[in-house]
Design a protein around this motif. Structure first.
Motif, PDB file in Angstrom:
ATOM      1  N   GLN A   1       0.850  -1.201   0.000  1.00  0.00           N
ATOM      2  CA  GLN A   1       0.000   0.000   0.000  1.00  0.00           C
ATOM      3  C   GLN A   1       0.880   1.244   0.000  1.00  0.00           C
ATOM      4  N   CYS A   2       1.938   1.192  -0.791  1.00  0.00           N
ATOM      5  CA  CYS A   2       2.989   2.202  -0.683  1.00  0.00           C
ATOM      6  C   CYS A   2       2.731   3.459  -1.488  1.00  0.00           C
ATOM      7  N   TYR A   3       1.888   3.393  -2.510  1.00  0.00           N
ATOM      8  CA  TYR A   3       1.678   4.539  -3.390  1.00  0.00           C
ATOM      9  C   TYR A   3       0.253   5.091  -3.356  1.00  0.00           C
ATOM     10  N   ASP A   4      -0.724   4.281  -3.007  1.00  0.00           N
ATOM     11  CA  ASP A   4      -2.131   4.664  -3.075  1.00  0.00           C
ATOM     12  C   ASP A   4      -2.455   5.714  -2.023  1.00  0.00           C
ATOM     13  N   LEU A   5      -3.063   6.810  -2.448  1.00  0.00           N
ATOM     14  CA  LEU A   5      -3.357   7.917  -1.539  1.00  0.00           C
ATOM     15  C   LEU A   5      -4.400   7.568  -0.485  1.00  0.00           C
ATOM     16  N   HIS A   6      -5.168   6.498  -0.691  1.00  0.00           N
ATOM     17  CA  HIS A   6      -6.258   6.166   0.219  1.00  0.00           C
ATOM     18  C   HIS A   6      -5.809   5.354   1.436  1.00  0.00           C
ATOM     19  N   PHE A   7      -4.567   4.863   1.435  1.00  0.00           N
ATOM     20  CA  PHE A   7      -4.161   3.913   2.462  1.00  0.00           C
ATOM     21  C   PHE A   7      -2.919   4.358   3.217  1.00  0.00           C
ATOM     22  N   ASN A   8      -2.833   3.835   4.429  1.00  0.00           N
ATOM     23  CA  ASN A   8      -1.611   3.925   5.198  1.00  0.00           C
ATOM     24  C   ASN A   8      -0.655   2.849   4.680  1.00  0.00           C
ATOM     25  N   PRO A   9       0.620   3.153   4.443  1.00  0.00           N
ATOM     26  CA  PRO A   9       1.528   2.086   4.029  1.00  0.00           C
ATOM     27  C   PRO A   9       1.756   1.084   5.155  1.00  0.00           C
ATOM     28  N   ARG A  10       2.000  -0.159   4.771  1.00  0.00           N
ATOM     29  CA  ARG A  10       2.381  -1.192   5.731  1.00  0.00           C
ATOM     30  C   ARG A  10       3.837  -1.552   5.474  1.00  0.00           C
ATOM     31  N   ILE A  11       4.631  -1.526   6.523  1.00  0.00           N
ATOM     32  CA  ILE A  11       6.091  -1.639   6.389  1.00  0.00           C
ATOM     33  C   ILE A  11       6.599  -2.764   7.278  1.00  0.00           C
ATOM     34  N   TRP A  12       7.421  -3.633   6.682  1.00  0.00           N
ATOM     35  CA  TRP A  12       8.072  -4.686   7.452  1.00  0.00           C
ATOM     36  C   TRP A  12       9.573  -4.628   7.227  1.00  0.00           C
ATOM     37  N   VAL A  13      10.324  -4.875   8.302  1.00  0.00           N
ATOM     38  CA  VAL A  13      11.777  -5.024   8.218  1.00  0.00           C
ATOM     39  C   VAL A  13      12.108  -6.476   8.507  1.00  0.00           C
ATOM     40  N   SER A  14      12.859  -7.119   7.611  1.00  0.00           N
ATOM     41  CA  SER A  14      13.227  -8.531   7.762  1.00  0.00           C
ATOM     42  C   SER A  14      14.738  -8.657   7.831  1.00  0.00           C
ATOM     43  N   LYS A  15      15.200  -9.408   8.856  1.00  0.00           N
ATOM     44  CA  LYS A  15      16.639  -9.693   8.997  1.00  0.00           C
ATOM     45  C   LYS A  15      16.753 -11.143   9.447  1.00  0.00           C
ATOM     46  N   GLY A  16      17.196 -12.009   8.522  1.00  0.00           N
ATOM     47  CA  GLY A  16      17.234 -13.428   8.838  1.00  0.00           C
ATOM     48  C   GLY A  16      15.824 -13.947   9.070  1.00  0.00           C
ATOM     49  N   ARG A  17      15.602 -14.617  10.200  1.00  0.00           N
ATOM     50  CA  ARG A  17      14.276 -15.142  10.525  1.00  0.00           C
ATOM     51  C   ARG A  17      13.398 -14.118  11.238  1.00  0.00           C
TER      52      ARG A  17
END
Length: 358
Positions: free
Chosen positions: A257-273
């Protein structure tokens, strides 16, 4: 608080759905005029949003000459951006211009020059530069959270309506200009540099009549300094998607949901497991963008997404377009820019349901 007075130039969907509603959430901005080719639509919007003045395009210069507005928001087809921006600058009015900034390097440079010569501010309407989730991603990258960023990958698509003016070549339409600019801009800032070479491939919808003049989909690969790579696919003929990933030497960041003006972006950080989600405050993208530009106007501070920022993307877009047409890699010669969105650009303001879409 002092308010910056805006004229909305172009009363189409984006003005109705996003810009006009957002103004009600800003503490430092108001709309005092609408300029439109449809008088009836403009009058209905003006009545709904309590806007005192309505003008046709033929009266644009007269509107600029009166003490009615301080700035213009230009939401016209791409081919009209330069003309209306330059006329505003010559009248001493600031300009917030939808992206892409213009249809050529020469037009972008003329817009920048007009603003500089007349002491006005020119801002390219990169609303995500004031959105907290987008800037949080950049903060994570800059802090070394995923090590050195190496790869960027993005997909952005939706089904375009057949009557959309973005399907017309005369307005420099197509998915690259309309939505590819989001992917390109995100890649530039996530990798912290300018692309030096691009390749691209396009398709025209397998006979779909919507794509007689512009491509239906495009795939792009970009080389950045330090052997970093970015890829994105954009489409006007596929189901809704908008996501990107940044992969570094020590982890990755995924944004949905990174570009759509209607939504809050959802962000995850992944490192290994380990995988954790990053909290992001809810905000109205357009309210944040406009409040930021108004703050720049009131303080006299040049905005981060200035005309040069818009020019950088247009230069890359033209190279991508040439690569897709010729089948040959194209060089991009843009000086490296040190200006990137940061927390000083962020504005968190409430969303509103007060809208009229005609």
């Amino acid at each position: 608080m002092q308010r910056v007075r805006y004229a909305v130039v172009g009363a189409g969907w984006i003005s109705q759905e996003a810009f006009l509603p957002s103004i009600h959430a800003t503490p430092n901005s108001e709309v005092t005029a609408i300029v439109s080719g449809s008088g009836e639509v403009a009058r209905q919007l003006a009545e709904f949003h309590d806007i005192p003045h309505v003008f046709g395009y033929d009266d644009y210069d007269r509107m600029l000459a009166e003490d009615i507005v301080d700035a213009v928001y230009i939401a016209l087809p791409n081919s009209m951006h330069a003309d209306y921006s330059i006329r505003a600058a010559r009248a001493g009015k600031h300009a917030l211009v939808e992206k892409p900034l213009a249809v050529s390097v020469a037009e972008c440079e003329a817009m920048i020059r007009a603003a500089e010569e007349n002491g006005t501010l020119l801002m390219t309407a990169y609303r995500l530069h004031s959105e907290p989730g987008t800037v949080k991603v950049l903060d994570l990258i800059r802090s070394g959270e995923i090590g050195e960023p190496k790869l960027f990958a993005s997909t952005f698509s939706f089904q375009s309506a057949p009557e959309n003016h973005r399907l017309l070549a005369k307005h420099w339409g197509g998915p690259l200009q309309d939505i590819g600019v989001y992917c390109l801009n995100a890649a530039r800032h996530c990798l912290g540099s300018e692309p030096v070479e691009v390749t691209a491939m396009k398709v025209h919808g397998n006979g779909d009549p919507r794509f007689r003049e512009v491509e239906g989909s495009m795939a792009v690969t970009m080389r950045f300094p330090k052997d970093r790579l970015a890829q994105f696919i954009i489409s006007f003929e596929s189901d809704d998607t908008d996501t990107y990933r940044i992969i570094g030497t020590e982890g990755e960041i995924t944004v949905e949901q990174c570009y759509d003006l209607h939504f809050n972006p959802r962000i995850w950080v992944s490192k290994g497991r380990e995988r954790r989600e990053i909290d992001v405050p809810e905000t109205d993208h357009f309210a944040g963008q406009t409040a930021y530009f108004s703050d720049c106007i009131l303080s006299g501070k040049r905005p981060v997404p200035d005309g040069e920022e818009g020019l950088a993307d247009v230069r890359a877009l033209l190279a991508i377009e040439a690569a897709a047409k010729t089948g040959q890699p194209q060089r991009v010669d843009t000086p490296n820019r040190d200006n990137h969105p940061d927390q000083a650009c962020v504005r968190v303001l409430p969303r509103t349901d007060r809208r009229l879409v005609l």
